[in-house]
Scaffold this motif. Structure first.
Motif, PDB file in Angstrom:
ATOM      1  N   ALA A   2     -78.414 -33.200 127.040  1.00 39.37           N
ATOM      2  CA  ALA A   2     -77.185 -33.410 126.277  1.00 39.37           C
ATOM      3  C   ALA A   2     -76.848 -32.223 125.383  1.00 39.37           C
ATOM      4  N   LYS A   3     -75.560 -32.129 125.059  1.00 42.99           N
ATOM      5  CA  LYS A   3     -75.088 -31.175 124.058  1.00 42.99           C
ATOM      6  C   LYS A   3     -75.000 -31.949 122.755  1.00 42.99           C
ATOM      7  N   ILE A   4     -75.723 -31.462 121.725  1.00 46.71           N
ATOM      8  CA  ILE A   4     -75.813 -32.179 120.455  1.00 46.71           C
ATOM      9  C   ILE A   4     -75.348 -31.292 119.313  1.00 46.71           C
ATOM     10  N   LEU A   5     -74.460 -31.841 118.486  1.00 47.18           N
ATOM     11  CA  LEU A   5     -73.983 -31.166 117.282  1.00 47.18           C
ATOM     12  C   LEU A   5     -74.781 -31.674 116.091  1.00 47.18           C
ATOM     13  N   ILE A   6     -75.485 -30.762 115.429  1.00 42.57           N
ATOM     14  CA  ILE A   6     -76.246 -31.095 114.223  1.00 42.57           C
ATOM     15  C   ILE A   6     -75.405 -30.681 113.019  1.00 42.57           C
ATOM     16  N   ARG A  14     -81.521 -28.482 109.586  1.00 42.75           N
ATOM     17  CA  ARG A  14     -80.949 -28.137 110.899  1.00 42.75           C
ATOM     18  C   ARG A  14     -81.999 -27.498 111.799  1.00 42.75           C
ATOM     19  N   ARG A  15     -82.800 -26.580 111.253  1.00 40.74           N
ATOM     20  CA  ARG A  15     -83.835 -25.914 112.047  1.00 40.74           C
ATOM     21  C   ARG A  15     -84.880 -26.900 112.560  1.00 40.74           C
ATOM     22  N   ILE A  16     -85.323 -27.820 111.704  1.00 37.26           N
ATOM     23  CA  ILE A  16     -86.335 -28.799 112.104  1.00 37.26           C
ATOM     24  C   ILE A  16     -85.785 -29.698 113.205  1.00 37.26           C
ATOM     25  N   LEU A  17     -84.592 -30.215 113.004  1.00 39.83           N
ATOM     26  CA  LEU A  17     -83.997 -31.106 113.999  1.00 39.83           C
ATOM     27  C   LEU A  17     -83.717 -30.356 115.304  1.00 39.83           C
ATOM     28  N   LYS A  18     -83.251 -29.130 115.190  1.00 43.08           N
ATOM     29  CA  LYS A  18     -82.993 -28.315 116.379  1.00 43.08           C
ATOM     30  C   LYS A  18     -84.274 -28.108 117.176  1.00 43.08           C
ATOM     31  N   ALA A  19     -85.369 -27.791 116.492  1.00 43.89           N
ATOM     32  CA  ALA A  19     -86.651 -27.568 117.178  1.00 43.89           C
ATOM     33  C   ALA A  19     -87.104 -28.830 117.920  1.00 43.89           C
ATOM     34  N   GLU A  24     -86.811 -31.251 124.129  1.00 44.42           N
ATOM     35  CA  GLU A  24     -86.362 -32.139 125.199  1.00 44.42           C
ATOM     36  C   GLU A  24     -85.311 -31.481 126.088  1.00 44.42           C
ATOM     37  N   GLY A  25     -84.991 -30.213 125.808  1.00 44.01           N
ATOM     38  CA  GLY A  25     -84.042 -29.486 126.632  1.00 44.01           C
ATOM     39  C   GLY A  25     -82.582 -29.646 126.239  1.00 44.01           C
ATOM     40  N   HIS A  26     -82.318 -30.248 125.065  1.00 38.21           N
ATOM     41  CA  HIS A  26     -80.941 -30.431 124.630  1.00 38.21           C
ATOM     42  C   HIS A  26     -80.331 -29.110 124.176  1.00 38.21           C
ATOM     43  N   GLN A  27     -79.036 -28.956 124.415  1.00 41.11           N
ATOM     44  CA  GLN A  27     -78.281 -27.805 123.931  1.00 41.11           C
ATOM     45  C   GLN A  27     -77.788 -28.138 122.531  1.00 41.11           C
ATOM     46  N   ILE A  28     -78.015 -27.238 121.579  1.00 40.68           N
ATOM     47  CA  ILE A  28     -77.714 -27.527 120.174  1.00 40.68           C
ATOM     48  C   ILE A  28     -76.574 -26.654 119.654  1.00 40.68           C
ATOM     49  N   ILE A  29     -75.675 -27.292 118.939  1.00 39.04           N
ATOM     50  CA  ILE A  29     -74.601 -26.632 118.201  1.00 39.04           C
ATOM     51  C   ILE A  29     -74.813 -27.043 116.747  1.00 39.04           C
ATOM     52  N   GLU A  30     -74.532 -26.150 115.804  1.00 36.24           N
ATOM     53  CA  GLU A  30     -74.776 -26.465 114.394  1.00 36.24           C
ATOM     54  C   GLU A  30     -73.534 -26.277 113.535  1.00 36.24           C
ATOM     55  N   ALA A  31     -73.408 -27.153 112.535  1.00 29.09           N
ATOM     56  CA  ALA A  31     -72.361 -27.024 111.519  1.00 29.09           C
ATOM     57  C   ALA A  31     -72.995 -27.310 110.166  1.00 29.09           C
ATOM     58  N   SER A  32     -72.598 -26.543 109.156  1.00 29.40           N
ATOM     59  CA  SER A  32     -73.180 -26.712 107.828  1.00 29.40           C
ATOM     60  C   SER A  32     -72.284 -27.496 106.873  1.00 29.40           C
ATOM     61  N   ALA A  36     -66.225 -27.842 109.412  1.00 34.50           N
ATOM     62  CA  ALA A  36     -66.728 -27.136 110.605  1.00 34.50           C
ATOM     63  C   ALA A  36     -67.183 -28.132 111.664  1.00 34.50           C
ATOM     64  N   ALA A  37     -67.780 -29.230 111.231  1.00 35.78           N
ATOM     65  CA  ALA A  37     -68.259 -30.245 112.174  1.00 35.78           C
ATOM     66  C   ALA A  37     -67.100 -30.843 112.970  1.00 35.78           C
ATOM     67  N   ILE A  38     -66.028 -31.187 112.292  1.00 38.73           N
ATOM     68  CA  ILE A  38     -64.878 -31.786 112.970  1.00 38.73           C
ATOM     69  C   ILE A  38     -64.254 -30.781 113.941  1.00 38.73           C
ATOM     70  N   GLU A  39     -64.122 -29.536 113.510  1.00 39.20           N
ATOM     71  CA  GLU A  39     -63.579 -28.500 114.392  1.00 39.20           C
ATOM     72  C   GLU A  39     -64.459 -28.323 115.627  1.00 39.20           C
ATOM     73  N   LEU A  40     -65.769 -28.180 115.410  1.00 36.86           N
ATOM     74  CA  LEU A  40     -66.695 -27.984 116.536  1.00 36.86           C
ATOM     75  C   LEU A  40     -66.726 -29.188 117.466  1.00 36.86           C
TER      76      LEU A  40
END
Length: 121
Positions: A2-6, A14-19, A24-32, A36-40
């Motif tokens: 899955a593609k997951i937005l953190i 964010r780093r801990i959750l991303k790791a 599990e092979g998920h693709q990660i996108i991040e917003a702080s 930014a989260a809504i846009e992404l």
């Protein structure tokens, strides 16, 4: 996978959750932050969003409300250190699919993420 937005204002969280999720092979996108989260969300169309509640600017609850109002099928998991039952009940009423407690426990995070992804597919 899955593609997951953190979404979290803490780069450490964010780093801990991303790791955890990348194992599990998920693709990660991040917003702080919330804007930014809504846009992404609308640019990237992630399969799942993990969302912190306490952030500057828009709170996590405000972001959740906005995402759900714009996309009723949004798969959002709230990730927070707030352990109050009231908070968990409130975000689920707004539209969160699940709640993950901080600090993160990898096995629990993966269990919740996989369950939400399976229900949503």
């Amino acid at each position: 996978m899955a593609k997951i937005l953190i979404v979290d204002d803490s780069s450490l969280s964010r780093r801990i959750l991303k790791a955890i999720l990348e194992l599990e092979g998920h693709q990660i996108i991040e917003a702080s932050d919330g804007i930014a989260a809504i846009e992404l969300y609308f640019l990237e169309h992630p399969d799942l969003v993990t969302l912190d509640l306490v952030m500057a600017g828009m709170t996590g609850t405000e972001v959740l409300e906005k995402l759900i109002s714009l996309d009723r099928s949004a798969q959002v998991i709230v990730a927070s250190a707030d352990l109050q039952t009231f908070t968990q009940k409130t975000v689920k009423q707004v539209g969160a699919r699940a709640f993950i407690n901080k600090p993160f426990v990898a096995a629990h995070v993966l269990e919740i993420v996989n369950a939400v992804l399976e229900r949503g597919s």
